[in-house]
Design an enzyme around this catalytic site. Sequence first.
Site, PDB file in Angstrom:
ATOM      1  N   LYS A 128      63.882   4.218 158.991  1.00  0.00           N
ATOM      2  CA  LYS A 128      64.828   3.172 158.623  1.00  0.00           C
ATOM      3  C   LYS A 128      64.175   1.824 158.936  1.00  0.00           C
ATOM      4  O   LYS A 128      64.322   1.270 160.029  1.00  0.00           O
ATOM      5  CB  LYS A 128      66.146   3.338 159.389  1.00  0.00           C
ATOM      6  N   ASP A 168      73.686   3.861 161.883  1.00  0.00           N
ATOM      7  CA  ASP A 168      74.781   3.768 160.905  1.00  0.00           C
ATOM      8  C   ASP A 168      75.935   4.719 161.202  1.00  0.00           C
ATOM      9  O   ASP A 168      76.607   5.204 160.278  1.00  0.00           O
ATOM     10  CB  ASP A 168      74.258   4.013 159.480  1.00  0.00           C
ATOM     11  N   ASN A 201      72.119  10.029 157.990  1.00  0.00           N
ATOM     12  CA  ASN A 201      71.416   8.795 157.653  1.00  0.00           C
ATOM     13  C   ASN A 201      69.919   8.899 157.910  1.00  0.00           C
ATOM     14  O   ASN A 201      69.100   8.499 157.083  1.00  0.00           O
ATOM     15  CB  ASN A 201      72.020   7.643 158.470  1.00  0.00           C
TER      16      ASN A 201
END
Length: 290
Positions: free
Chosen positions: A58, A251, A24
């Site tokens: 992110k 995640d 991720n």
Amino acid sequence: MDSSAVLFNQLKAAEPFFLLAGPNVIESEEHVFRMAKHLKTVASKLGLPLVFKSSFDKANRTSSKSFRGPGSIEGLKILEKVKIAYDIPVVTDVHETIQCESVGRVADIIQIPAFLCRQTDLLVAAAKTGKIVNIKKGQFCAPSVMVNSAEKVRSAGNPNVMVCERGTMFGYNDLIVDPRNLEWIRDANCPVVADVTHALQQPAGKKLDGGGVASGGLRELIPCIARTAVAVGVDGIFMEVHDDPLNAPCDGPTQWPLRHLEELLEELVAIARVSKGKQHLNIDLTPFRD
């Protein structure tokens, strides 16, 4: 023909599908290199074109305390190194127009996050890099919206665009995957990708010790959604993969375990090869007669 067009045509022609995969978020250079090595080995063994995926930032985390990654400067350096070391294209996401130029100098595919799929300025800025643009369908959007999003990229002079289904909000803290979307989204007239990991998120559905929430997920259903997607006949599979998902900083609940990647992809390839999902079925409605 420029390199982006060449890669785009290779991905479009991939049989039975191409693969966008990786952790991720960039955790460290060492981790990214290790993951890229294993992913390339598995993809090469199965004959699947691979684009390595990882994010440098992110920016849309549930909590301000969540791990975000190394940032664009360090993150892009790492992605460029892994791209050269393993001779694989890379995909990463952008959140602001100002990021597109620098990301376009490294990434082969620029990904537009689902929350931003209608942001015209961002789509145009990504398009103007000349790189392939992968637009994730917003969790709040009908598949028909992606026709307009893809057209924004093309109108900016870039024909190399693809769209990605990643689930639809179902009440609070849950997503569902409607297989009909994988068919309807083809109206965007470009390659269709299924994100089989984010589609199983439960946004802000996990309560944290000490207060607050984070995203949960239904990792055990990733094979179910992936099987459905390849049977329908998607062009590409997007999946986040981790060697230690229980300790992934971001995640974790929806990252697929690296140790099971080859096993799952072997099954998906087998399903895709017998499916006629990419072929249009002409339905004859004339009266049937013996």
